[in-house]
Design an enzyme around this catalytic site. Structure first.
Site, PDB file in Angstrom:
ATOM      1  N   ASP A 125     -32.435 -23.523   8.357  1.00  0.00           N
ATOM      2  CA  ASP A 125     -31.838 -22.252   7.717  1.00  0.00           C
ATOM      3  C   ASP A 125     -31.849 -21.146   8.665  1.00  0.00           C
ATOM      4  OD1 ASP A 125     -34.646 -21.841   7.337  1.00  0.00           O
ATOM      5  OD2 ASP A 125     -34.481 -22.590   5.324  1.00  0.00           O
ATOM      6  N   ASP A 182     -42.490 -21.512  -6.152  1.00  0.00           N
ATOM      7  CA  ASP A 182     -41.358 -21.987  -7.164  1.00  0.00           C
ATOM      8  C   ASP A 182     -40.741 -23.118  -7.181  1.00  0.00           C
ATOM      9  OD1 ASP A 182     -39.742 -20.999  -5.108  1.00  0.00           O
ATOM     10  OD2 ASP A 182     -38.634 -19.670  -6.237  1.00  0.00           O
ATOM     11  N   GLU A 222     -33.282 -22.001  -3.788  1.00  0.00           N
ATOM     12  CA  GLU A 222     -33.867 -21.500  -4.838  1.00  0.00           C
ATOM     13  C   GLU A 222     -33.775 -22.133  -6.444  1.00  0.00           C
ATOM     14  OE1 GLU A 222     -36.171 -18.959  -4.287  1.00  0.00           O
ATOM     15  OE2 GLU A 222     -35.164 -17.593  -2.760  1.00  0.00           O
TER      16      GLU A 222
END
Length: 259
Positions: free
Chosen positions: A65, A134, A141
């Site tokens: 990324d 998470d 995400e």
């Protein structure tokens, strides 16, 4: 999944380096992640390069990324980070270390071009991964498509807050958009090597390994991959319910079957 539970990060780094080294010696393509989690592995690989003649000259690498909008000269770009922490210390050709172009005039087109470039190079052989608290991998995400490709993503406020420590603790300096390999892209790597340390990763590791496959825990998509090695310390493994099985399976693995 192969679940390897260790006592200390140093032990994890050596096991991970053993796995990566087997690909390096064959001149395979590496998938590199940034962040604090893989640093021990990179340091061990650097040591082996310097002391044991481990050569990376026949390898190429692709990054997961990049921030959108930061010039490549900025010290917090992943372009600079991976060179500072790893690739400038080994003998890989700098031109063979590829990363998304976060400065492109048309980021969406650049993301698609980067995705194609991975395939054009024959794909990634060994992909190093971390995991967010998470359950995110790369910058995928929760709610990210499990078939997603390299694309532009908006960072969750929690991620911006977490990354502020790299920007003088000033959230306003953190880019809010990134270019990231998608879960579908990551899943095309032939071997996935995920590392996680600390109790704050325990819930995510449990969801990834033992929970349902769900977009709410993007890393759970790794359950569907044919070859995943997960190396965690005891704190990160503390949420797992079936550690006895994982240890038994690893200890009784056929001797001819490498990691």
């Amino acid at each position: 999944m192969e679940i390897v539970i260790v006592q200390h990060k140093d032990e994890a780094a050596k096991i991970a380096a053993d796995i990566v080294e087997s690909y390096v010696r064959e001149g395979k393509t590496l998938g590199l992640a940034t962040g604090s989690t893989p640093l021990g592995t990179y340091q061990e690989l650097i040591r082996r390069h310097r002391e044991q003649d481990l050569s990376f000259r026949d390898c190429q690498a692709f990054l997961l990324d990049e921030y959108v909008g930061l010039p490549r000269s900025h010290e917090q770009t992943y372009y600079q980070t991976i060179r500072r922490e790893f690739t400038s210390h080994i003998d890989i050709d700098d031109a063979q270390v590829h990363s998304p172009d976060g400065t492109a005039e048309h980021p969406g087109e650049a993301a698609r071009a980067y995705d194609r470039s991975i395939g054009d190079a024959g794909g990634v052989d060994i992909q190093i991964l971390g995991i967010g608290s998470d359950g995110h991998i790369g910058f995928n995400e929760p709610t990210s498509s499990l078939q997603s490709r390299t694309r532009i993503k908006t960072l969750h406020p929690d991620t911006v807050r977490d990354n502020a420590r790299f920007f003088d603790d000033d959230e306003s300096k953190v880019p809010h958009h990134v270019m990231t390999q998608g879960i579908g892209t990551i899943g095309e790597a032939r071997h996935l090597l995920l590392l996680a340390f600390g109790e704050n990763k325990a819930e995510a590791i449990a969801a990834m390994v033992e929970g349902p496959v769900s977009a709410m825990c993007p890393a759970s998509a790794l359950q569907m991959h044919e070859h995943v090695t997960v190396i965690v310390d005891t704190a990160a493994a503390s949420g797992l319910k079936h550690t006895q099985y994982y240890n038994y399976a690893l200890e009784n693995k056929p001797t001819w079957q490498a990691f």
